[in-house]
Design an enzyme around this catalytic site. Sequence first.
Site, short mmCIF file in Angstrom:
data_model
loop_
_atom_site.label_atom_id
_atom_site.label_comp_id
_atom_site.label_asym_id
_atom_site.label_seq_id
_atom_site.Cartn_x
_atom_site.Cartn_y
_atom_site.Cartn_z
N LEU A 208 -22.52 46.00 -30.56
CA LEU A 208 -23.85 46.53 -30.89
C LEU A 208 -24.87 46.00 -29.89
O LEU A 208 -24.80 44.83 -29.48
CB LEU A 208 -24.26 46.11 -32.30
CG LEU A 208 -23.30 46.52 -33.43
CD1 LEU A 208 -23.99 46.31 -34.77
CD2 LEU A 208 -22.86 47.97 -33.29
N GLY A 253 -18.65 44.90 -32.01
CA GLY A 253 -18.70 46.36 -32.16
C GLY A 253 -17.78 47.07 -31.18
O GLY A 253 -17.28 48.17 -31.46
N ASN A 275 -16.06 38.82 -33.26
CA ASN A 275 -16.54 37.44 -33.08
C ASN A 275 -17.87 37.19 -33.79
O ASN A 275 -18.59 36.25 -33.45
CB ASN A 275 -16.69 37.14 -31.59
CG ASN A 275 -17.63 38.10 -30.89
OD1 ASN A 275 -17.69 39.27 -31.25
ND2 ASN A 275 -18.36 37.61 -29.92
N GLU A 276 -18.23 38.04 -34.76
CA GLU A 276 -19.56 37.96 -35.37
C GLU A 276 -19.94 36.57 -35.84
O GLU A 276 -21.05 36.10 -35.63
CB GLU A 276 -19.68 38.96 -36.53
CG GLU A 276 -19.94 40.41 -36.10
CD GLU A 276 -18.71 41.14 -35.60
OE1 GLU A 276 -17.64 40.49 -35.48
OE2 GLU A 276 -18.80 42.33 -35.31
C1 LIG Z 1 -28.15 41.43 -37.62
C2 LIG Z 1 -26.89 42.05 -37.35
C3 LIG Z 1 -26.14 42.07 -38.57
C4 LIG Z 1 -24.96 42.54 -38.68
C5 LIG Z 1 -24.20 43.14 -37.61
C6 LIG Z 1 -22.90 42.54 -37.55
C7 LIG Z 1 -22.03 43.31 -36.64
C8 LIG Z 1 -22.35 42.99 -35.24
C9 LIG Z 1 -21.69 43.61 -34.28
C10 LIG Z 1 -21.96 43.40 -32.87
O1 LIG Z 1 -21.41 44.09 -32.07
S1 LIG Z 1 -23.06 42.21 -32.40
C11 LIG Z 1 -22.93 42.18 -30.63
C12 LIG Z 1 -21.89 41.23 -30.21
N1 LIG Z 1 -21.62 41.32 -28.82
C13 LIG Z 1 -21.30 40.27 -28.06
O2 LIG Z 1 -21.24 39.17 -28.52
C14 LIG Z 1 -21.05 40.52 -26.62
C15 LIG Z 1 -22.05 39.83 -25.76
N2 LIG Z 1 -21.82 40.11 -24.37
C16 LIG Z 1 -20.89 39.45 -23.66
O3 LIG Z 1 -20.18 38.62 -24.11
C17 LIG Z 1 -20.81 39.82 -22.23
O4 LIG Z 1 -21.95 40.52 -21.88
C18 LIG Z 1 -19.58 40.66 -21.86
C19 LIG Z 1 -19.44 41.88 -22.74
C20 LIG Z 1 -18.34 39.82 -21.94
C21 LIG Z 1 -19.72 41.16 -20.39
O5 LIG Z 1 -19.98 40.06 -19.54
P1 LIG Z 1 -20.57 40.31 -18.08
O6 LIG Z 1 -20.60 38.99 -17.41
O7 LIG Z 1 -19.85 41.40 -17.41
O8 LIG Z 1 -22.03 40.84 -18.33
P2 LIG Z 1 -23.33 39.99 -18.76
O9 LIG Z 1 -23.00 39.04 -19.84
O10 LIG Z 1 -23.99 39.47 -17.53
O11 LIG Z 1 -24.19 41.11 -19.39
C22 LIG Z 1 -24.76 42.10 -18.58
C23 LIG Z 1 -26.02 42.53 -19.24
O12 LIG Z 1 -25.74 43.13 -20.50
C24 LIG Z 1 -26.50 42.48 -21.52
N3 LIG Z 1 -25.73 42.46 -22.74
C25 LIG Z 1 -24.51 41.98 -22.95
N4 LIG Z 1 -24.12 42.18 -24.21
C26 LIG Z 1 -25.13 42.81 -24.81
C27 LIG Z 1 -25.32 43.29 -26.13
N5 LIG Z 1 -24.38 43.19 -27.08
N6 LIG Z 1 -26.48 43.88 -26.41
C28 LIG Z 1 -27.44 44.01 -25.48
N7 LIG Z 1 -27.31 43.58 -24.19
C29 LIG Z 1 -26.16 42.99 -23.89
C30 LIG Z 1 -26.72 41.09 -20.97
O13 LIG Z 1 -27.84 40.53 -21.55
C31 LIG Z 1 -26.92 41.36 -19.54
O14 LIG Z 1 -28.25 41.86 -19.43
P3 LIG Z 1 -29.13 41.49 -18.22
O15 LIG Z 1 -28.52 42.16 -17.04
O16 LIG Z 1 -30.46 41.97 -18.59
O17 LIG Z 1 -29.09 40.00 -18.12
#
Ligand SMILES: CC/C=C\CCC/C=C/C(=O)SCCNC(=O)CCNC(=O)[C@H](O)C(C)(C)COP(=O)(O)OP(=O)(O)OC[C@H]1O[C@@H](n2cnc3c(N)ncnc32)[C@H](O)[C@@H]1OP(=O)(O)O
Length: 794
Positions: A208, A253, A275-276
């Site tokens: 997400l 997600g 990994n939430e």
């Molecule tokens: C309140 C909510 C309640 C209930 C919901 C529960 C269910 C939740 C589900 C979810 O999906 S929560 C989201 C969880 N996601 C993650 O933990 C993933 C986080 N991201 C990463 O680990 C890494 O980005 C990666 C996917 C492994 C890729 O790594 P890489 O080194 O290739 O990229 P980088 O980390 O530099 O990221 C690039 C860029 O993208 C932005 N980013 C990453 N993930 C997200 C995200 N989930 N949402 C928004 N933006 C994200 C990151 O900040 C970087 O942005 P930047 O270029 O501006 O720095």
Amino acid sequence: MSSPSPKSPEQSDKSKKYDRQLRLWGDHGQRLLENSKVCLINATALGTEILKSLVLPGIGSFTIVDGEKISEEDIGSNFFLENDSIGLSRAQVATQSLLELNPDVRGDYIDESPEHVMAHTQDFFNKFTVVIATALPEKRFSSDAKLVAVSVNDKSGVATLTLQRPPVNSLNLELLTDISSGLTEIEKAKCRGVILTSSAESVFSAGLDIFEVYKPNPERLNHFWKVLQDTWLKLYGFPYATVAVINGHAPAGGCLLALSCEYRIMSKNYTIGLNETQLGLVAPKWFIASMRNVIGQRQSELALTAGRLFKTDEALSLGLVDEVVDNKEEGISKAEQFLSRFRNIAPEVRGMTKQLVREDTIKDLMKTREQDLNTFVQYALNPKVQEYLEKYMQALKTKVLIPLSRHLWDAQVPLVVCRSIGFLGYIRLQVKEHTVIETHPDSENPDLRLDKPWPALKEHLDSINVATLDQKTRSHIPAIVILYYYLNKYKEFHDGNVPRTRAEKDVLRKMIRDSPIPDEHGVKVLEENFEEAIHYVNTCLNPQTIPSNVQTILDDDSCINLTQNSSPFWVMCAALRELVQSEGALPVSGSLPDMAADTNSYITLQQLYYKQAQLQAEAVFRRASQIARNLGLPQDIITESEVKLFCKHANELHLIRGCCIADEYERTSLDLTSYLEDPDSLMFYYITLRGLERFISEFNTYPGQFDDQVEPDVLKLKSIISKLLSEWNCSHALRDERVHEVCRYGGAELHSVSAILGGCAAHEVIKLITHQYKPLNNAFFYDAITSNSATFCL
Ligand SMILES: CC/C=C\CCC/C=C/C(=O)SCCNC(=O)CCNC(=O)[C@H](O)C(C)(C)COP(=O)(O)OP(=O)(O)OC[C@H]1O[C@@H](n2cnc3c(N)ncnc32)[C@H](O)[C@@H]1OP(=O)(O)O
């Protein structure tokens, strides 16, 4: 440079306070400054130095956007932050300190990252006169691209739905909507099966989009979750066979999407999992069910409670994925093989069976949708959860330069991007279109029109026969009268031509020099006004032409094809164009240089010039107002005083059409050869800085920031720079010591360098606000080691 004349002694407090600068840009420039709204992104040492030099001369207001807390490094370089403010909001403390500099300036702050502000209030930055950004890393993605691609292989009947929301396919409202409509499209095409994959090199989907849940707009949050539910229901219950080709990381997600498919093929060396809990979040029941249906109750409980992310091979052993491949191509081919297993099974029968297998899980969510939505919304709005998300976002580090640059380019708000690192400084101006009326040229030739005087001037000048004047009158007539008289004499002997060459001008000068009547001792004494006339031969006899830069403006499409969006500048240009077409020349500037002459003759002459200028300006004003009316523009958009100023400076008009920083960063070729062959060119700083930006984007640190990482960082930066150069098709290499030098800085700002650069940047901002003086076009580099600077048009 020419300057407005000094003020009278009866000055208001304000004009006393700003006396010096009023001489440079006048009351009208000051008014624009006082009405301006300046936004600063990041209150770094450089950022606050820029604001200091804007607050002191009296901008209207400023807003600082900065989500950072004050660190020890800030205290070392930033004059506006105190030791006891460590840990406090940098935006808040900087705002308070800056406001102390000038009580006439208003200031506020937003204690949020610019990325957050952009994500939540798209048009926030549009209201500013200028936006200044310091220490802002690039972000390499474009916001208007299509978010999914759907292709159908006619032969195999297999559809591929590719997620393509750079950089990491984070699932925001728009991407989810596009996935859902992509599935509908595929369903209509009656495909045999669907492959879900990603266009990113190393990410399937990052899950997400955190920006959807961090400090959300409740209405959008509701909608977002409903669309997520819909999309999952559609994918989970999709009637045709589904395979996920997981060609990169698939956390949270992202894993859910993969789990919703029937089969999972994953490339080596990535991670997958729900990994939430690691993020401080609780996964909803249907996320859990999706996992349980694949790896069973026991393994799901272990994985979910620990928030485990599994490496590809672990995921295979666990049954979370079904096959492992070396790359995406192999994954697609394996997916096609999987889909071909159902070649001999009737699609309806297969589809119904799948429905029955998945029915309970689907029904569970259908029954509890509303409750699930409320639980999520309440949970997301919980301050504790928001705190977790904030920490998490900080860890992800935001980069915002590219989308911000595009956004402001479209909104036509000037953006000034600056960076100060060690001994190196950089200013880059982004303006879509900037027009200047008063450029304040260094030297200006008086606009006398002696080659083609208008009737009233001609009549006056012709009425004075210089040769027959008595000694006293002769010594008091203005130089222009003398020049005009002898010019006519010259023309009589030269077929009506005015002198052009130096030799021809010498002839005219000699005629003036030889003109005195000998005194009673037989000596010819040349009076001061005659000396002046000789001096003017050089500067005042050039034929009246329209300067090429002004002609280019008058021929510009914006001048010829006006629209309702045309600025007052272009409306005035269109009116001016008509005047030039009918009179063959620009309007008279209306001012006369000082001359040794008696008051009456000088004033008579001055009045003639002034009156002609007024008449022409009035004609341009009438026409401009009429054009504005015809276009349906507000009546007050064109003012008489502005048109007068415009006509007075018509021969200095200046237009800049800039280049968007986002385009510059996305450019694939750059001809740097000529610069790099010059050992003194500062262009290498541009390359180093671009490398630095990319380094920060990739590693979320400055090169050399950690003492034990300097050498590895040098290697990383070198490799980034050579990659950049090869992307630009540039065969040159950057000298190693340059890369070492930047790594030595470790991202530190030096106050002295930031102070110099801050002054320079503030001055450019003042030019942009006042529309006076030509601003930098478009990049400036400063090297504090050699005290060299250079500008480039990038
Ligand atoms: C309140 C909510 C309640 C209930 C919901 C529960 C269910 C939740 C589900 C979810 O999906 S929560 C989201 C969880 N996601 C993650 O933990 C993933 C986080 N991201 C990463 O680990 C890494 O980005 C990666 C996917 C492994 C890729 O790594 P890489 O080194 O290739 O990229 P980088 O980390 O530099 O990221 C690039 C860029 O993208 C932005 N980013 C990453 N993930 C997200 C995200 N989930 N949402 C928004 N933006 C994200 C990151 O900040 C970087 O942005 P930047 O270029 O501006 O720095």
